[in-house]
Scaffold this active site. Structure first.
Site, PDB file in Angstrom:
ATOM      1  N   ASP A 157       6.738  33.671  36.869  1.00  0.00           N
ATOM      2  CA  ASP A 157       8.139  34.043  37.134  1.00  0.00           C
ATOM      3  C   ASP A 157       8.586  35.231  36.294  1.00  0.00           C
ATOM      4  O   ASP A 157       9.657  35.786  36.543  1.00  0.00           O
ATOM      5  CB  ASP A 157       9.083  32.869  36.845  1.00  0.00           C
ATOM      6  CG  ASP A 157       8.836  31.707  37.779  1.00  0.00           C
ATOM      7  OD1 ASP A 157       9.461  30.653  37.589  1.00  0.00           O
ATOM      8  OD2 ASP A 157       7.994  31.845  38.700  1.00  0.00           O
ATOM      9  N   ILE A 173       2.372  21.555  49.967  1.00  0.00           N
ATOM     10  CA  ILE A 173       2.747  20.379  49.162  1.00  0.00           C
ATOM     11  C   ILE A 173       1.694  19.286  49.254  1.00  0.00           C
ATOM     12  O   ILE A 173       1.989  18.091  49.051  1.00  0.00           O
ATOM     13  CB  ILE A 173       4.133  19.842  49.582  1.00  0.00           C
ATOM     14  CG1 ILE A 173       4.136  19.359  51.039  1.00  0.00           C
ATOM     15  CG2 ILE A 173       5.230  20.872  49.353  1.00  0.00           C
ATOM     16  CD1 ILE A 173       5.363  18.520  51.367  1.00  0.00           C
ATOM     17  N   ASP A 174       0.468  19.665  49.505  1.00  0.00           N
ATOM     18  CA  ASP A 174      -0.599  18.664  49.661  1.00  0.00           C
ATOM     19  C   ASP A 174      -0.808  17.806  48.415  1.00  0.00           C
ATOM     20  O   ASP A 174      -1.116  16.613  48.514  1.00  0.00           O
ATOM     21  CB  ASP A 174      -1.914  19.360  50.050  1.00  0.00           C
ATOM     22  CG  ASP A 174      -2.309  20.426  49.044  1.00  0.00           C
ATOM     23  OD1 ASP A 174      -1.550  21.410  48.888  1.00  0.00           O
ATOM     24  OD2 ASP A 174      -3.335  20.271  48.363  1.00  0.00           O
ATOM     25  N   ASP A 184      11.667  30.387  47.111  1.00  0.00           N
ATOM     26  CA  ASP A 184      11.298  31.796  47.134  1.00  0.00           C
ATOM     27  C   ASP A 184      10.085  32.070  48.003  1.00  0.00           C
ATOM     28  O   ASP A 184       9.098  31.344  47.962  1.00  0.00           O
ATOM     29  CB  ASP A 184      11.041  32.258  45.696  1.00  0.00           C
ATOM     30  CG  ASP A 184      12.363  32.476  45.022  1.00  0.00           C
ATOM     31  OD1 ASP A 184      12.601  31.873  43.967  1.00  0.00           O
ATOM     32  OD2 ASP A 184      13.196  33.218  45.587  1.00  0.00           O
ATOM     33  N   ASN A 204      14.756  25.379  36.430  1.00  0.00           N
ATOM     34  CA  ASN A 204      13.656  24.530  36.875  1.00  0.00           C
ATOM     35  C   ASN A 204      13.683  23.133  36.269  1.00  0.00           C
ATOM     36  O   ASN A 204      12.985  22.241  36.746  1.00  0.00           O
ATOM     37  CB  ASN A 204      12.324  25.236  36.643  1.00  0.00           C
ATOM     38  CG  ASN A 204      12.142  26.408  37.607  1.00  0.00           C
ATOM     39  OD1 ASN A 204      12.950  26.589  38.525  1.00  0.00           O
ATOM     40  ND2 ASN A 204      11.112  27.201  37.398  1.00  0.00           N
TER      41      ASN A 204
HETATM   42  C1  LIG Z   1      11.621  24.757  41.068  1.00  0.00           C
HETATM   43  C2  LIG Z   1      10.445  25.132  40.214  1.00  0.00           C
HETATM   44  O1  LIG Z   1      10.139  24.519  39.210  1.00  0.00           O
HETATM   45  N1  LIG Z   1       9.762  26.233  40.633  1.00  0.00           N
HETATM   46  C3  LIG Z   1       8.639  26.667  39.822  1.00  0.00           C
HETATM   47  C4  LIG Z   1       7.412  25.860  40.196  1.00  0.00           C
HETATM   48  O2  LIG Z   1       7.214  26.042  41.583  1.00  0.00           O
HETATM   49  P1  LIG Z   1       6.183  25.001  42.316  1.00  0.00           P
HETATM   50  O3  LIG Z   1       6.313  23.658  41.698  1.00  0.00           O
HETATM   51  O4  LIG Z   1       6.392  25.125  43.776  1.00  0.00           O
HETATM   52  O5  LIG Z   1       4.788  25.638  41.920  1.00  0.00           O
HETATM   53  P2  LIG Z   1       3.425  24.846  41.665  1.00  0.00           P
HETATM   54  O6  LIG Z   1       3.228  24.761  40.191  1.00  0.00           O
HETATM   55  O7  LIG Z   1       3.398  23.606  42.459  1.00  0.00           O
HETATM   56  O8  LIG Z   1       2.389  25.891  42.297  1.00  0.00           O
HETATM   57  C5  LIG Z   1       1.283  26.358  41.570  1.00  0.00           C
HETATM   58  C6  LIG Z   1       0.214  26.765  42.570  1.00  0.00           C
HETATM   59  O9  LIG Z   1      -0.275  25.571  43.174  1.00  0.00           O
HETATM   60  C7  LIG Z   1      -0.208  25.660  44.596  1.00  0.00           C
HETATM   61  N2  LIG Z   1       0.078  24.324  45.138  1.00  0.00           N
HETATM   62  C8  LIG Z   1       1.143  23.631  44.657  1.00  0.00           C
HETATM   63  C9  LIG Z   1       1.428  22.375  45.135  1.00  0.00           C
HETATM   64  C10 LIG Z   1       0.596  21.811  46.127  1.00  0.00           C
HETATM   65  O10 LIG Z   1       0.781  20.666  46.586  1.00  0.00           O
HETATM   66  N3  LIG Z   1      -0.478  22.535  46.574  1.00  0.00           N
HETATM   67  C11 LIG Z   1      -0.752  23.786  46.108  1.00  0.00           C
HETATM   68  O11 LIG Z   1      -1.722  24.408  46.546  1.00  0.00           O
HETATM   69  C12 LIG Z   1       0.899  26.658  44.861  1.00  0.00           C
HETATM   70  O12 LIG Z   1       0.751  27.257  46.140  1.00  0.00           O
HETATM   71  C13 LIG Z   1       0.712  27.639  43.725  1.00  0.00           C
HETATM   72  O13 LIG Z   1      -0.288  28.568  44.069  1.00  0.00           O
HETATM   73  O14 LIG Z   1       6.278  26.355  39.471  1.00  0.00           O
HETATM   74  C14 LIG Z   1       5.973  27.724  39.777  1.00  0.00           C
HETATM   75  C15 LIG Z   1       4.718  28.093  39.013  1.00  0.00           C
HETATM   76  O15 LIG Z   1       4.969  28.006  37.645  1.00  0.00           O
HETATM   77  C16 LIG Z   1       7.155  28.634  39.425  1.00  0.00           C
HETATM   78  O16 LIG Z   1       6.877  29.948  39.902  1.00  0.00           O
HETATM   79  C17 LIG Z   1       8.436  28.139  40.071  1.00  0.00           C
HETATM   80  O17 LIG Z   1       9.567  28.822  39.484  1.00  0.00           O
HETATM   81  C1  LIG Z   2       9.814  30.691  42.352  1.00  0.00           C
HETATM   82  C2  LIG Z   2      10.907  30.382  41.681  1.00  0.00           C
HETATM   83  O1  LIG Z   2      11.811  29.415  42.043  1.00  0.00           O
HETATM   84  P1  LIG Z   2      11.656  28.336  43.217  1.00  0.00           P
HETATM   85  O2  LIG Z   2      10.389  27.549  42.941  1.00  0.00           O
HETATM   86  O3  LIG Z   2      12.903  27.534  43.036  1.00  0.00           O
HETATM   87  O4  LIG Z   2      11.584  29.096  44.506  1.00  0.00           O
HETATM   88  C3  LIG Z   2      11.340  31.026  40.423  1.00  0.00           C
HETATM   89  O5  LIG Z   2      12.249  30.430  39.758  1.00  0.00           O
HETATM   90  O6  LIG Z   2      10.806  32.106  40.105  1.00  0.00           O
END
Ligand SMILES: CC(=O)N[C@H]1[C@@H](OP(=O)(O)OP(=O)(O)OC[C@H]2O[C@@H](n3ccc(=O)[nH]c3=O)[C@H](O)[C@@H]2O)O[C@H](CO)[C@@H](O)[C@@H]1O
Ligand SMILES: C=C(OP(=O)(O)O)C(=O)O
Length: 421
Positions: free
Chosen positions: A306, A123-124, A116, A23
């Protein structure tokens, strides 16, 4: 897709060295196109996400070479181009090219990412940050078109929810913007600090990474003067700790930053695993009986979402029912029906609530990995089970586990990888 063939029941023993954090890596590579010079990383994990990010770089005429854990990237001849959607969709973090292309060219056209399948991943908050910095965002079908014809200007952004991806993407867009950006309610994951360290060593001005308020003063240029060593992968480390507690006769997990696993270590010790914590390694002794625990996932420094799946098989050795409350991705339960095929007494109770009950004498099975950490939990269960297991869709696991087969084999595991027929 590849599949893993595991002959379980063997006791694991010896040493395993953790690779660089997936990550971090998947943020650092898109960030490299912000540099005005070639950049170099070491301790880079050998994972599929890196290969796919290299393909995306190549589509922009950004050359890269990856060998023996070292990755060199030359963004000096970068050309704007339409990014290859297949590679973009092969991982979640491809969306970091939104922030870095916006930061570099003031525009970006990127298809929605993959990653995943663990439930809704909007991505809002990323878009909220881009718009706050002065960009316009349009969607058409599967593509996000972002442009800032009047440039990017520092501003104050308060994230509606803690988001690792949004925090990183906003940093990438703001690091070369005009003026100061203050990002509040930011995520505090170690991988964000790792990215800030890389950028600051190139001349960026980012303060507060690792806290919930990050200040970014935009700069005009970024020049690399040193090789950036990627921090160890705390999720890979946690996976091997759980594997060792589940099926080990004494395993030393090396290249670990224990402070990145405080919540996880606390829960393993609460369960009765007598971890020996050293400065950069953790020893796991053989552990035959465990106590039931309650886990609630949370953003860092809480218990990492994770790691709720990798720790699950170990908890079947507890003397009572353990409960996991998955608060970040409540639908992250697709490993449960697969684990039950081994004979594990695991049940999804309600939205995001999982019960793990005492069970043993597991038998090999044919199972499928729905996503990376679900796959890791199936691998651990297969190592615990007597007989042969086939784990299908193993590419999901190989996305984020560095040299998996080599490492598990070196621990006396009987594991091989073959192409799906
Ligand atoms: C590549 C990477 O680093 N992946 C990690 C990253 O994923 P990722 O960055 O996608 O996860 P986020 O921390 O953004 O998500 C946290 C929560 O916020 C929500 N959300 C997020 C963005 C947004 O614009 N709107 C929204 O509603 C998501 O649906 C989720 O419920 O953090 C997650 C939470 O620690 C980990 O499981 C992933 O391994
Ligand atoms: C959710 C994971 O990865 P990614 O955000 O890359 O899908 C993860 O590393 O557990």
């Amino acid at each position: 897709m590849k599949k893993l063939i595991i002959h379980g029941g063997r006791r694991l023993k010896g040493e395993v060295t953790i690779g660089g954090a997936k990550n971090s890596t998947v943020a650092l590579i898109p960030a490299s196109i912000l540099a005005d010079t070639p950049v170099k990383f070491d301790s880079v994990p050998q994972i599929l996400d890196v290969n796919n990010l290299q393909i995306i770089l190549q589509s922009m005429n950004v050359t890269s070479e990856f060998a023996h854990g070292e990755l060199s990237i030359d963004p000096t001849q970068i050309e704007e181009a339409e990014l290859p959607s297949t590679a973009i969709k092969s991982l979640r973090a491809s969306y970091y090219f939104m922030g870095s292309l916006l930061g570099r060219f003031h525009r970006a056209t990127v298809t929605f990412p993959g990653g995943d399948n663990i439930g809704p991943r909007p991505i809002d908050q990323h878009v909220k940050g881009f718009v706050a910095l002065g960009a316009e965002v349009e969607y058409d079908e599967d593509t996000v078109r972002i442009s800032a014809p009047n440039g990017l200007h520092g501003t104050r952004i308060f994230l509606d929810m803690v988001s690792v991806g949004a925090t990183i993407n906003i940093i990438l867009a703001a690091v070369r913007a005009e003026g100061q950006t203050i990002l509040e309610n930011a995520a505090k994951e170690p991988e964000i600090i790792d990215l800030a360290t890389f950028l600051n060593n190139m001349g960026a001005k980012i303060r507060g990474a690792g806290t919930d308020t990050i200040r970014i003063d935009g700069v005009d240029k970024l020049e690399a003067h040193n090789t950036h060593t990627i921090i160890p992968d705390r999720i890979e480390a946690g996976t091997y700790l759980a594997m060792a507690a589940a099926q080990g006769d004494g395993v030393l997990v090396k290249n670990v930053i224990p402070e990145h696993l405080d919540a996880y270590i606390a829960k393993m010790e609460e369960a009765g695993v007598s971890l020996q914590i050293n400065e950069d390694s953790i020893f796991v002794p053989r552990t035959d009986t465990l106590k039931p625990i309650k886990i609630k996932t949370a953003p860092f420094p809480g218990f990492a979402t994770d790691l709720q799946q990798p720790i699950t098989p170990m908890l079947t050795k507890a003397s009572g029912e353990s409960i996991i409350q998955e608060t970040i991705y409540p639908e992250r339960t697709r490993h449960i029906p697969e684990l039950r095929k081994f004979g594990m007494d695991i049940e999804s109770l309600t939205h995001g609530l999982i019960a793990i009950r005492p069970s043993s004498d597991f038998h090999g099975s044919t199972v499928a990995a729905a996503e990376i950490r679900a796959g890791a939990s199936l691998m651990i269960a297969a190592l615990m089970a007597d007989g042969i297991t086939t784990v299908k869709n193993a590419d999901h696991i190989l996305r984020g586990y560095d040299r998996l087969v080599w490492k598990v084999t070196n621990l006396n595991g009987d594991i091989q990888i073959i192409e799906e027929d």
